[in-house]
Design a protein around this motif. Structure first.
Motif, PDB file in Angstrom:
ATOM      1  N   ILE A  17      -1.101  47.798 -32.349  1.00 14.31           N
ATOM      2  CA  ILE A  17      -0.031  48.638 -32.866  1.00 14.31           C
ATOM      3  C   ILE A  17      -0.112  50.021 -32.226  1.00 14.31           C
ATOM      4  O   ILE A  17      -1.176  50.633 -32.172  1.00 14.31           O
ATOM      5  CB  ILE A  17      -0.119  48.758 -34.407  1.00 14.31           C
ATOM      6  N   GLY A  18       1.008  50.486 -31.712  1.00 15.75           N
ATOM      7  CA  GLY A  18       1.082  51.819 -31.120  1.00 15.75           C
ATOM      8  C   GLY A  18       0.692  51.892 -29.656  1.00 15.75           C
ATOM      9  O   GLY A  18       0.698  52.981 -29.088  1.00 15.75           O
ATOM     10  N   CYS A  19       0.367  50.758 -29.041  1.00 16.83           N
ATOM     11  CA  CYS A  19      -0.050  50.806 -27.636  1.00 16.83           C
ATOM     12  C   CYS A  19       1.140  51.124 -26.728  1.00 16.83           C
ATOM     13  O   CYS A  19       2.298  50.973 -27.106  1.00 16.83           O
ATOM     14  CB  CYS A  19      -0.703  49.497 -27.226  1.00 16.83           C
ATOM     15  N   GLU A  20       0.850  51.563 -25.520  1.00 11.07           N
ATOM     16  CA  GLU A  20       1.882  51.866 -24.536  1.00 11.07           C
ATOM     17  C   GLU A  20       2.581  50.580 -24.118  1.00 11.07           C
ATOM     18  O   GLU A  20       1.931  49.563 -23.885  1.00 11.07           O
ATOM     19  CB  GLU A  20       1.272  52.541 -23.311  1.00 11.07           C
ATOM     20  N   LEU A  21       3.890  50.613 -24.014  1.00  8.38           N
ATOM     21  CA  LEU A  21       4.674  49.427 -23.680  1.00  8.38           C
ATOM     22  C   LEU A  21       5.303  49.501 -22.295  1.00  8.38           C
ATOM     23  O   LEU A  21       5.852  48.514 -21.807  1.00  8.38           O
ATOM     24  CB  LEU A  21       5.772  49.215 -24.729  1.00  8.38           C
ATOM     25  N   ASP A  22       5.204  50.655 -21.650  1.00  2.00           N
ATOM     26  CA  ASP A  22       5.878  50.887 -20.372  1.00  2.00           C
ATOM     27  C   ASP A  22       5.496  49.884 -19.291  1.00  2.00           C
ATOM     28  O   ASP A  22       6.340  49.487 -18.495  1.00  2.00           O
ATOM     29  CB  ASP A  22       5.578  52.292 -19.859  1.00  2.00           C
ATOM     30  N   ALA A  23       4.255  49.472 -19.242  1.00  2.00           N
ATOM     31  CA  ALA A  23       3.779  48.616 -18.161  1.00  2.00           C
ATOM     32  C   ALA A  23       4.040  47.128 -18.413  1.00  2.00           C
ATOM     33  O   ALA A  23       3.759  46.301 -17.547  1.00  2.00           O
ATOM     34  CB  ALA A  23       2.278  48.838 -17.953  1.00  2.00           C
ATOM     35  N   LEU A  24       4.588  46.775 -19.563  1.00  2.00           N
ATOM     36  CA  LEU A  24       4.800  45.363 -19.897  1.00  2.00           C
ATOM     37  C   LEU A  24       6.139  44.871 -19.370  1.00  2.00           C
ATOM     38  O   LEU A  24       7.142  45.586 -19.411  1.00  2.00           O
ATOM     39  CB  LEU A  24       4.747  45.173 -21.415  1.00  2.00           C
ATOM     40  N   SER A  25       6.141  43.618 -18.914  1.00  2.00           N
ATOM     41  CA  SER A  25       7.383  43.006 -18.463  1.00  2.00           C
ATOM     42  C   SER A  25       8.181  42.534 -19.676  1.00  2.00           C
ATOM     43  O   SER A  25       7.670  42.478 -20.804  1.00  2.00           O
ATOM     44  CB  SER A  25       7.082  41.809 -17.564  1.00  2.00           C
ATOM     45  N   ALA A  26       9.425  42.162 -19.444  1.00  2.00           N
ATOM     46  CA  ALA A  26      10.262  41.635 -20.525  1.00  2.00           C
ATOM     47  C   ALA A  26       9.645  40.362 -21.097  1.00  2.00           C
ATOM     48  O   ALA A  26       9.667  40.151 -22.313  1.00  2.00           O
ATOM     49  CB  ALA A  26      11.671  41.366 -20.019  1.00  2.00           C
ATOM     50  N   ASP A  27       9.066  39.505 -20.244  1.00  2.00           N
ATOM     51  CA  ASP A  27       8.411  38.277 -20.726  1.00  2.00           C
ATOM     52  C   ASP A  27       7.211  38.608 -21.603  1.00  2.00           C
ATOM     53  O   ASP A  27       6.993  37.974 -22.628  1.00  2.00           O
ATOM     54  CB  ASP A  27       7.966  37.395 -19.558  1.00  2.00           C
ATOM     55  N   GLU A  28       6.427  39.595 -21.195  1.00  2.00           N
ATOM     56  CA  GLU A  28       5.275  40.002 -22.003  1.00  2.00           C
ATOM     57  C   GLU A  28       5.725  40.571 -23.353  1.00  2.00           C
ATOM     58  O   GLU A  28       5.110  40.292 -24.380  1.00  2.00           O
ATOM     59  CB  GLU A  28       4.429  41.033 -21.253  1.00  2.00           C
ATOM     60  N   LEU A  29       6.786  41.325 -23.339  1.00  2.00           N
ATOM     61  CA  LEU A  29       7.318  41.858 -24.596  1.00  2.00           C
ATOM     62  C   LEU A  29       7.799  40.719 -25.495  1.00  2.00           C
ATOM     63  O   LEU A  29       7.543  40.735 -26.703  1.00  2.00           O
ATOM     64  CB  LEU A  29       8.454  42.845 -24.320  1.00  2.00           C
ATOM     65  N   ASP A  30       8.464  39.721 -24.920  1.00  2.00           N
ATOM     66  CA  ASP A  30       8.905  38.562 -25.706  1.00  2.00           C
ATOM     67  C   ASP A  30       7.717  37.839 -26.333  1.00  2.00           C
ATOM     68  O   ASP A  30       7.778  37.437 -27.498  1.00  2.00           O
ATOM     69  CB  ASP A  30       9.685  37.568 -24.832  1.00  2.00           C
ATOM     70  N   ARG A  31       6.633  37.671 -25.572  1.00  2.00           N
ATOM     71  CA  ARG A  31       5.442  37.007 -26.112  1.00  2.00           C
ATOM     72  C   ARG A  31       4.831  37.816 -27.248  1.00  2.00           C
ATOM     73  O   ARG A  31       4.404  37.256 -28.269  1.00  2.00           O
ATOM     74  CB  ARG A  31       4.415  36.758 -25.007  1.00  2.00           C
ATOM     75  N   ARG A  32       4.798  39.117 -27.101  1.00  2.00           N
ATOM     76  CA  ARG A  32       4.242  39.964 -28.166  1.00  2.00           C
ATOM     77  C   ARG A  32       5.131  39.955 -29.406  1.00  2.00           C
ATOM     78  O   ARG A  32       4.632  39.939 -30.525  1.00  2.00           O
ATOM     79  CB  ARG A  32       4.032  41.386 -27.667  1.00  2.00           C
ATOM     80  N   ILE A  33       6.433  39.953 -29.203  1.00  2.00           N
ATOM     81  CA  ILE A  33       7.352  39.875 -30.340  1.00  2.00           C
ATOM     82  C   ILE A  33       7.129  38.570 -31.093  1.00  2.00           C
ATOM     83  O   ILE A  33       7.041  38.567 -32.328  1.00  2.00           O
ATOM     84  CB  ILE A  33       8.819  40.009 -29.872  1.00  2.00           C
ATOM     85  N   ALA A  34       7.016  37.456 -30.368  1.00  2.00           N
ATOM     86  CA  ALA A  34       6.774  36.155 -31.011  1.00  2.00           C
ATOM     87  C   ALA A  34       5.443  36.172 -31.753  1.00  2.00           C
ATOM     88  O   ALA A  34       5.347  35.664 -32.879  1.00  2.00           O
ATOM     89  CB  ALA A  34       6.793  35.049 -29.959  1.00  2.00           C
ATOM     90  N   LEU A  35       4.427  36.753 -31.155  1.00  2.00           N
ATOM     91  CA  LEU A  35       3.112  36.858 -31.792  1.00  2.00           C
ATOM     92  C   LEU A  35       3.206  37.638 -33.104  1.00  2.00           C
ATOM     93  O   LEU A  35       2.690  37.208 -34.139  1.00  2.00           O
ATOM     94  CB  LEU A  35       2.133  37.557 -30.838  1.00  2.00           C
ATOM     95  N   LEU A  36       3.896  38.759 -33.071  1.00  2.00           N
ATOM     96  CA  LEU A  36       4.020  39.589 -34.267  1.00  2.00           C
ATOM     97  C   LEU A  36       4.888  38.915 -35.334  1.00  2.00           C
ATOM     98  O   LEU A  36       4.591  39.010 -36.529  1.00  2.00           O
ATOM     99  CB  LEU A  36       4.576  40.967 -33.898  1.00  2.00           C
ATOM    100  N   GLN A  37       5.929  38.196 -34.920  1.00  2.00           N
ATOM    101  CA  GLN A  37       6.748  37.467 -35.887  1.00  2.00           C
ATOM    102  C   GLN A  37       5.937  36.375 -36.573  1.00  2.00           C
ATOM    103  O   GLN A  37       6.065  36.180 -37.793  1.00  2.00           O
ATOM    104  CB  GLN A  37       7.986  36.876 -35.212  1.00  2.00           C
ATOM    105  N   ASP A  38       5.100  35.664 -35.811  1.00  4.43           N
ATOM    106  CA  ASP A  38       4.208  34.664 -36.405  1.00  4.43           C
ATOM    107  C   ASP A  38       3.256  35.305 -37.404  1.00  4.43           C
ATOM    108  O   ASP A  38       2.992  34.754 -38.473  1.00  4.43           O
ATOM    109  CB  ASP A  38       3.400  33.937 -35.319  1.00  4.43           C
ATOM    110  N   GLU A  39       2.737  36.463 -37.049  1.00  4.50           N
ATOM    111  CA  GLU A  39       1.802  37.156 -37.945  1.00  4.50           C
ATOM    112  C   GLU A  39       2.510  37.615 -39.218  1.00  4.50           C
ATOM    113  O   GLU A  39       1.949  37.533 -40.315  1.00  4.50           O
ATOM    114  CB  GLU A  39       1.153  38.341 -37.223  1.00  4.50           C
TER     115      GLU A  39
END
Length: 63
Positions: A17-39
């Motif tokens: 939570i709160g980490c920098e997001l600038d270096a992440l690709s759209a695919d990486e952001l999608d994976r993190r969103i799915a991870l957080l939704q599961d949580e």
């Protein structure tokens, strides 16, 4: 990159939570969103179990 790189175990997706997001690709952001939704679903299920236990206890002690 060699063909051997594909055989390496992939680091599991995680998110801080709160980490920098600038270096992440759209695919990486999608994976993190799915991870957080599961949580969130897991947390909500646990909350419902605890609320049901609380209601059962309240009902038992009110009788």
């Amino acid at each position: 990159m060699s063909f051997m790189d594909d055989d390496r175990p992939k680091k599991p997706v995680s998110h801080e939570i709160g980490c920098e997001l600038d270096a992440l690709s759209a695919d990486e952001l999608d994976r993190r969103i799915a991870l957080l939704q599961d949580e969130i679903r897991r947390l909500e299920a646990e909350k419902q179990k605890k609320a049901a236990g609380r209601r059962a206890a309240d009902s038992f002690f009110r009788s």
